[in-house]
Design a protein around this motif. Structure first.
Motif, mmCIF file in Angstrom:
data_model
loop_
_atom_site.group_PDB
_atom_site.id
_atom_site.type_symbol
_atom_site.label_atom_id
_atom_site.label_comp_id
_atom_site.label_asym_id
_atom_site.label_seq_id
_atom_site.Cartn_x
_atom_site.Cartn_y
_atom_site.Cartn_z
ATOM 1 N N SER A 96 2.771 4.031 -2.266
ATOM 2 C CA SER A 96 2.634 5.040 -1.219
ATOM 3 C C SER A 96 1.707 4.550 -0.109
ATOM 4 C CB SER A 96 2.065 6.335 -1.810
ATOM 5 O OG SER A 96 0.685 6.190 -2.092
ATOM 6 N N GLU A 97 1.719 5.264 1.009
ATOM 7 C CA GLU A 97 0.838 4.934 2.129
ATOM 8 C C GLU A 97 -0.629 5.250 1.836
ATOM 9 O OE1 GLU A 97 2.747 5.656 6.278
ATOM 10 O OE2 GLU A 97 3.594 7.206 4.959
ATOM 11 N N PHE A 98 -0.856 5.930 0.720
ATOM 12 C CA PHE A 98 -2.234 6.271 0.363
ATOM 13 C C PHE A 98 -2.951 5.124 -0.356
ATOM 14 C CE2 PHE A 98 -0.123 10.346 0.824
ATOM 15 C CZ PHE A 98 -1.047 11.060 1.573
ATOM 16 N N ASN A 99 -2.221 4.085 -0.690
ATOM 17 C CA ASN A 99 -2.828 2.943 -1.374
ATOM 18 C C ASN A 99 -3.485 2.032 -0.342
ATOM 19 O OD1 ASN A 99 -3.542 0.736 -2.907
ATOM 20 N ND2 ASN A 99 -1.635 0.713 -4.088
ATOM 21 N N THR A 100 -4.791 2.195 -0.184
ATOM 22 C CA THR A 100 -5.508 1.409 0.833
ATOM 23 C C THR A 100 -5.839 0.002 0.360
ATOM 24 O OG1 THR A 100 -7.583 2.460 0.111
ATOM 25 C CG2 THR A 100 -6.467 3.409 2.031
ATOM 26 N N TYR A 101 -5.405 -0.355 -0.863
ATOM 27 C CA TYR A 101 -5.480 -1.751 -1.294
ATOM 28 C C TYR A 101 -4.291 -2.530 -0.731
ATOM 29 C CZ TYR A 101 -9.145 -0.638 -4.679
ATOM 30 O OH TYR A 101 -10.331 -0.239 -5.275
#
Length: 316
Positions: free
Chosen positions: A253-258
């Protein structure tokens, strides 16, 4: 006397008009009004309340304004209308007498919208799917828009009315706070602040750390570094799940800032005023990293990767 009355055409006409008028009022007041189980009535004069109800598709008009004057003064707040259809006279009477039984629901900072709404749906015997759908139809953000607060809610409220009440209460709170800080409500700028504040909310160990955590976020963004913060993966239904190495690898998802540059696309949770203030006024630091110190429950901050690695190794 009766003969004189009958012989007087004016009195007879007046009597006929009075009878017709009385019958018309009786018929009018007996007509049904469709209503939900509970109705919210704002503070204001009788005319304002009738206009408020009319704007919300209640079949009321100027005549009802005068009828209420004869019955009593409308209450403000949530009114128990029983639901279904009521005779107009009963509807107007309940506006003046029938306060709804209330309960309280609390949204804490850091909680996600879906977890919160699912929880209160269970507590209030509502349909969680419908409640979330109603929220999504009304709110400008999928998460982070509802303001942390203790809300007084009437028992028997519908999913649609609850979503409307929560969204509109939060909208008012956001606009008031934005104008207090900036002098205006710029939606795009404010929603970016909420997104940053939500990351701070998920990552900071306490309010005192929030400005420092905010500085790390801005420092990494300014250097073109990925945030690489676990808290952004605690979105939605994953609000309370531990973020593992496997989750970091597999969450696309776009929420994975890794895996993705920049901020998450939207806020990940409800945010406190302290987190908002930190997002607006971060500390002035050169920190780029932090790790939780299990002994103190606080974070150790570092300027360099080497220093950060030492802090991580100390936790092992």
């Amino acid at each position: 006397m009766i003969k004189n009355f009958i012989k007087n055409p004016y009195l007879a006409i007046f009597f006929d008009i009075l009878v017709i008028f009385s019958l018309s009022v009786f018929v009018y007041l007996a007509r049904p009004i469709a209503t939900s189980k509970v109705v919210f009535i704002p503070k204001g004069g009788v005319g304002e309340i009738i206009s408020y109800l009319a704007n919300r598709n209640f079949n009321v008009g100027p005549v009802d304004r005068y009828a209420i004057y004869l019955i009593g003064r409308p209450q403000s707040g949530w009114i128990d209308m029983q639901g279904g259809e009521l005779a107009r006279i009963d509807f107007l009477k309940r506006l003046t007498t029938a306060k709804a039984a209330m309960t309280q629901i609390t949204l804490i900072p850091g909680e996600t919208r879906i977890v919160f709404l699912n929880q209160i749906a269970s507590e209030l015997n509502l349909d969680a799917k419908i409640l979330n759908e109603q929220y999504e139809a009304l709110a400008p953000l999928p998460d982070g828009f509802l303001t942390p607060n203790t809300y007084k809610i009437p028992l028997g409220i519908s999913e649609r009315h609850l979503a409307y009440y929560l969204v509109n209460s939060s909208k008012k709170a956001h606009e008031e706070l934005a104008r207090k800080i900036y002098g205006e409500f710029d939606e795009k700028r404010w929603f970016k602040i909420l997104t940053i504040a939500s990351v701070i909310q998920k990552e900071a160990a306490n309010e005192a750390e929030m400005p420092t955590v905010a500085s790390v976020i801005y420092n990494r963004l300014n250097k073109g570094m990925r945030l690489q913060m676990d808290g952004t993966l605690n979105y939605g239904v994953y609000s309370h799940e531990a973020v593992t190495a496997e989750r970091i690898r597999t969450d696309m998802s776009e929420f994975n800032t890794y895996l993705n540059d920049g901020l998450p696309p939207t806020p990940v949770c409800a945010v406190s005023i302290a987190a908002i203030k930190a997002a607006i006024n971060p500390a002035n630091t050169e920190f780029l990293y932090f790790v939780l110190d299990r002994k103190t429950g606080k974070h150790k901050f570092a300027k360099t990767l080497a220093e950060h690695n030492q802090n991580v190794a100390a936790q092992r």
